[in-house]
Design a protein around this motif. Structure first.
Motif, PDB file in Angstrom:
ATOM      1  N   ARG A 130     -22.488  38.483  40.560  1.00  0.00           N
ATOM      2  CA  ARG A 130     -21.786  37.087  40.026  1.00  0.00           C
ATOM      3  C   ARG A 130     -20.987  37.856  38.827  1.00  0.00           C
ATOM      4  NH1 ARG A 130     -27.318  34.632  38.988  1.00  0.00           N
ATOM      5  NH2 ARG A 130     -28.029  34.237  41.139  1.00  0.00           N
ATOM      6  N   HIS A 131     -19.793  37.269  39.051  1.00  0.00           N
ATOM      7  CA  HIS A 131     -18.844  37.761  38.162  1.00  0.00           C
ATOM      8  C   HIS A 131     -17.488  36.943  38.362  1.00  0.00           C
ATOM      9  CE1 HIS A 131     -15.472  40.609  36.569  1.00  0.00           C
ATOM     10  NE2 HIS A 131     -16.696  41.115  35.875  1.00  0.00           N
ATOM     11  N   PRO A 132     -16.858  36.712  37.423  1.00  0.00           N
ATOM     12  CA  PRO A 132     -15.412  35.877  37.375  1.00  0.00           C
ATOM     13  C   PRO A 132     -14.448  36.288  38.536  1.00  0.00           C
ATOM     14  CG  PRO A 132     -15.840  36.527  35.319  1.00  0.00           C
ATOM     15  CD  PRO A 132     -16.756  37.193  35.893  1.00  0.00           C
TER      16      PRO A 132
ATOM     17  N   VAL B 238     -36.188  37.271  34.376  1.00  0.00           N
ATOM     18  CA  VAL B 238     -36.293  37.855  33.209  1.00  0.00           C
ATOM     19  C   VAL B 238     -34.825  38.225  32.578  1.00  0.00           C
ATOM     20  CG1 VAL B 238     -36.855  40.240  32.074  1.00  0.00           C
ATOM     21  CG2 VAL B 238     -38.237  39.208  33.889  1.00  0.00           C
ATOM     22  N   ARG B 239     -34.081  38.478  33.261  1.00  0.00           N
ATOM     23  CA  ARG B 239     -32.517  38.624  32.686  1.00  0.00           C
ATOM     24  C   ARG B 239     -31.959  37.421  32.139  1.00  0.00           C
ATOM     25  NH1 ARG B 239     -30.907  41.908  36.609  1.00  0.00           N
ATOM     26  NH2 ARG B 239     -31.843  43.671  35.736  1.00  0.00           N
ATOM     27  N   ASP B 240     -31.968  36.487  33.112  1.00  0.00           N
ATOM     28  CA  ASP B 240     -31.686  35.117  32.802  1.00  0.00           C
ATOM     29  C   ASP B 240     -32.291  34.404  31.659  1.00  0.00           C
ATOM     30  OD1 ASP B 240     -29.823  32.972  34.028  1.00  0.00           O
ATOM     31  OD2 ASP B 240     -31.671  31.880  33.253  1.00  0.00           O
ATOM     32  N   LEU B 241     -33.553  34.716  31.227  1.00  0.00           N
ATOM     33  CA  LEU B 241     -34.245  34.300  30.158  1.00  0.00           C
ATOM     34  C   LEU B 241     -33.823  35.023  28.820  1.00  0.00           C
ATOM     35  CD1 LEU B 241     -36.419  32.551  28.824  1.00  0.00           C
ATOM     36  CD2 LEU B 241     -38.104  34.532  29.310  1.00  0.00           C
TER      37      LEU B 241
ATOM     38  N   TYR C 140     -21.967  26.066  36.890  1.00  0.00           N
ATOM     39  CA  TYR C 140     -21.142  26.023  35.760  1.00  0.00           C
ATOM     40  C   TYR C 140     -21.256  26.555  34.385  1.00  0.00           C
ATOM     41  CZ  TYR C 140     -19.356  21.805  38.025  1.00  0.00           C
ATOM     42  OH  TYR C 140     -18.892  20.838  38.806  1.00  0.00           O
ATOM     43  N   ASP C 141     -22.228  27.543  34.328  1.00  0.00           N
ATOM     44  CA  ASP C 141     -22.707  28.319  33.150  1.00  0.00           C
ATOM     45  C   ASP C 141     -22.279  29.505  33.222  1.00  0.00           C
ATOM     46  OD1 ASP C 141     -24.343  29.352  31.230  1.00  0.00           O
ATOM     47  OD2 ASP C 141     -25.713  30.105  32.675  1.00  0.00           O
ATOM     48  N   ARG C 142     -21.591  29.972  32.066  1.00  0.00           N
ATOM     49  CA  ARG C 142     -20.685  31.080  31.981  1.00  0.00           C
ATOM     50  C   ARG C 142     -21.988  32.400  32.015  1.00  0.00           C
ATOM     51  NH1 ARG C 142     -18.018  31.463  26.251  1.00  0.00           N
ATOM     52  NH2 ARG C 142     -20.329  31.615  25.246  1.00  0.00           N
ATOM     53  N   GLY C 143     -22.868  32.138  31.657  1.00  0.00           N
ATOM     54  CA  GLY C 143     -24.049  33.158  31.722  1.00  0.00           C
ATOM     55  C   GLY C 143     -24.317  33.345  32.996  1.00  0.00           C
ATOM     56  N   TYR C 144     -24.667  32.646  34.002  1.00  0.00           N
ATOM     57  CA  TYR C 144     -24.914  32.685  35.279  1.00  0.00           C
ATOM     58  C   TYR C 144     -23.928  33.755  36.107  1.00  0.00           C
ATOM     59  CZ  TYR C 144     -25.523  31.005  40.213  1.00  0.00           C
ATOM     60  OH  TYR C 144     -25.666  31.012  41.405  1.00  0.00           O
ATOM     61  N   TRP C 145     -22.539  33.649  35.547  1.00  0.00           N
ATOM     62  CA  TRP C 145     -21.396  34.278  36.193  1.00  0.00           C
ATOM     63  C   TRP C 145     -21.387  35.503  35.394  1.00  0.00           C
ATOM     64  CZ3 TRP C 145     -19.933  33.539  40.888  1.00  0.00           C
ATOM     65  CH2 TRP C 145     -20.159  31.978  41.329  1.00  0.00           C
TER      66      TRP C 145
ATOM     67  N   ARG D 204     -31.690  41.976  24.084  1.00  0.00           N
ATOM     68  CA  ARG D 204     -30.490  42.186  24.801  1.00  0.00           C
ATOM     69  C   ARG D 204     -30.553  42.352  26.167  1.00  0.00           C
ATOM     70  NH1 ARG D 204     -26.535  45.029  21.462  1.00  0.00           N
ATOM     71  NH2 ARG D 204     -25.432  44.766  23.576  1.00  0.00           N
ATOM     72  N   ALA D 205     -29.899  41.135  26.894  1.00  0.00           N
ATOM     73  CA  ALA D 205     -29.889  41.000  28.224  1.00  0.00           C
ATOM     74  C   ALA D 205     -29.252  42.092  28.927  1.00  0.00           C
ATOM     75  CB  ALA D 205     -29.422  39.417  28.611  1.00  0.00           C
TER      76      ALA D 205
END
Lengths: 307, 250
Positions: free
Chosen positions: A223-225, B150-153, A177-182, B189-190
């Motif tokens: 992973r993208h919208p 790493v990117r996620d962090l 559900y996380d925007r960062g994940y996508w 900056r990810a």
């Protein structure tokens, strides 16, 4: 540590608050969250929801959020009713007590009552979120288990562990559900963070199998919208909200209020389309009956003429 | 706040004890967390013991997880370590000022205030996380999951109000005298993080202890300098109002 509690507390246990002195009898476990367990509990004649935290500071932080929300929204009865510690088997269990909210998770509700309910449930959910946003909070952990639906699509949010002050980093979220994940934006709490999760919620609730399959198969860099939109476009019920989904997944709504107004418009448009599509068309059973009666009439006439 | 996050899938086999190195890190004010990353099977009793020991010596925590859970675990550990550090600090202040052992001894309304302060500190304190990645041959199939973590962090740290940065090392280095190599210098900056481990030749040795010591040195060289340098070279404060954040390289 003396304040941690990973083990379940059995039903029937009575917890007595060390500071405020109120007692609660645990009836049954309602759920296990990331940082604690929620029980249905009885005190006197009333039923409550009681959360036991695994970690004292985490639990208190959540209680602080609820208290602050109660302070802002004075028109309704308060969520937070008690905060205390209890001793149980030599350990200190920090807990807080909330109103008990009956209901089932959104996904279950739609499975039981039909996908057609998602329009009104979505509308109520967006309205509730925009109230939170107006008070300066972002819910953060929007997901099926945290949104309970009761009679006729009424919505209550439960588990405020993810609730974050606007502009801070979201305290707790669920990957899918996380925007960062996508790769659709940051993890800084803002209204469109919640709106994004709501869009994923509907994909999860109505087309969960394909969504979960996709998260397993997609490489992280893909992973993208647009992948989520591909699911929306190929699902009959979701497609009705295609335009809304696109705006939500790409973070184009200014806030939840705008998202809610747009959602209502789309709902109305979809309903009109449905009426429009059915107008001029004769239902199958009526056509069938008509054909049968015509046949009967002709054969009766033929029978009469030939006699 | 400073953290080292060691990601490995086995045992050290070269150089000094990694537990001693982790203890040195902690003495320098750096917490050491360890993730053991496994496919099927397991990490072996020896490996599991070492991982737990490094974390204990470094004042951090350890977990053994599958590659699929790596991002989530790294995220959770970093966050919990930040909170743990702050709780430790605040509780020490409480002891000194009020003679109470911890926030648990205060009534809920006082506790609410203390926790509010802890939350503020956790969100705004400066945070540096150096990831140290075991690049021995058996890690090869897991490197994609490591890059992703790493990117996620970095994405999560970027969302904080306080200044945050990650750096990445892998070990062993290319030449025999290098315990580890810097792959990514401090960044917040990810989206600027490209492929991290493009050109690693996976080797057999695992000098975990020396590599940890090298990263401790790196903290001293880069962050130590930061404190003694005049104000204008310090990175610009994050401005939350305009959404633009300057690239942050020490």
């Amino acid at each position: 540590m003396t304040t941690s509690s990973d083990a379940r507390v059995p039903a029937g246990t009575v917890l007595r608050g060390k500071w405020n002195g109120r007692s609660y009898r645990l009836e049954r476990m309602l759920g296990i969250g990331a940082n604690g367990q929620v029980y249905m509990a009885v005190s006197g004649l009333r039923t409550y929801a009681l959360k036991i935290g695994m970690q004292l500071e985490d639990l208190q932080a959540e209680a602080n959020v609820l208290a602050s929300l109660d302070g802002r929204e004075r028109k309704r009865p308060p969520f937070l009713l008690d905060v205390d510690d209890a001793e149980w088997q030599g350990r200190l269990l920090p807990f807080y007590v909330m109103q008990y909210v009956p209901g089932v998770p959104v996904k279950t509700y739609l499975a039981e009552h039909g996908g057609a309910w998602y329009g009104v449930v979505g509308y109520r959910l967006l309205n509730r979120l925009s109230e939170l946003h107006a008070a300066g909070w972002v819910f953060g952990d929007v997901k099926s288990d945290n949104i309970l639906v009761t009679d006729y699509g009424r919505v209550s949010l439960v588990d405020y562990g993810g609730m974050t002050a606007m502009g801070r980093s979201v305290r707790q979220f669920t990957e899918v559900y996380d925007r960062g994940y996508w790769s659709a934006g940051s993890r800084t709490a803002d209204p469109s963070y919640d709106v994004f999760s709501v869009a994923v919620l509907w994909i999860h609730a109505l087309d969960g199998k394909r969504l979960l399959h996709m998260t397993k198969m997609l490489l992280p860099q893909n992973r993208h919208p647009r992948e989520l939109m591909a699911l929306v476009r190929s699902h009959a019920e979701l497609k009705k909200m295609e335009n809304w989904m696109e705006l939500a997944l790409y973070g184009k709504f200014k806030d939840a209020r705008e998202a809610s107004a747009h959602w209502r418009d789309r709902m109305r448009a979809a309903a009109e389309e449905a009426v429009h599509n059915s107008r001029g068309k004769v239902p199958g059973w009526m056509a069938g009956l008509f054909a049968a009666s015509l046949l009967l009439c002709v054969s009766a006439a033929a029978f009469w003429l030939l006699q | 706040m400073r953290q080292i996050l060691l990601i490995t899938d086995g045992c050290s086999n070269v150089g000094d004890s990694p537990a001693i190195a982790a203890s040195i890190a902690q003495a320098e004010g750096i917490s050491v967390n360890v993730v053991g990353i496994v496919d099927e099977g397991g990490i072996g009793e020896q490996g599991a013991l070492e991982i737990a020991e490094i974390a204990r010596a470094g004042g951090g925590m350890s977990r053994i997880v599958s590659p699929a859970l790596l991002s989530r675990t790294v995220q959770m550990m970093t966050r919990q370590t930040v909170q743990g550090t702050i709780r430790g600090e605040v509780n020490r202040e409480l002891r000194q000022l009020f003679g109470v052992e911890s926030a648990a001894e205060l009534p809920p309304d006082k506790r609410a205030e203390i926790v509010r302060v802890m939350e503020d500190l956790g969100e705004t304190a400066e945070l540096r996380v150096a990831l140290l990645i075991d690049a021995s041959a058996s890690m090869k199939p897991k490197m994609r999951a490591v890059e992703e973590a790493v990117r996620d962090l970095a994405l999560s740290l970027q969302a904080r109000r306080g200044e945050s940065a990650v750096a990445v090392f892998h070990f062993p280095g290319e030449r025999s005298h290098e315990a580890c190599l810097l792959d990514l210098d401090w960044t917040d900056r990810a989206d600027r993080i490209g492929p991290i481990f493009g050109r690693i030749s996976m080797k057999g040795t695992t000098p975990t202890g020396p590599a940890l010591l090298r990263v401790v040195e790196f903290f001293r060289e880069t962050c130590g300098k930061l404190e003694t340098e005049p104000q204008h070279t310090a990175p610009a404060r994050r401005d939350d109002t305009d959404g633009m954040r300057s690239d942050y390289v020490v």
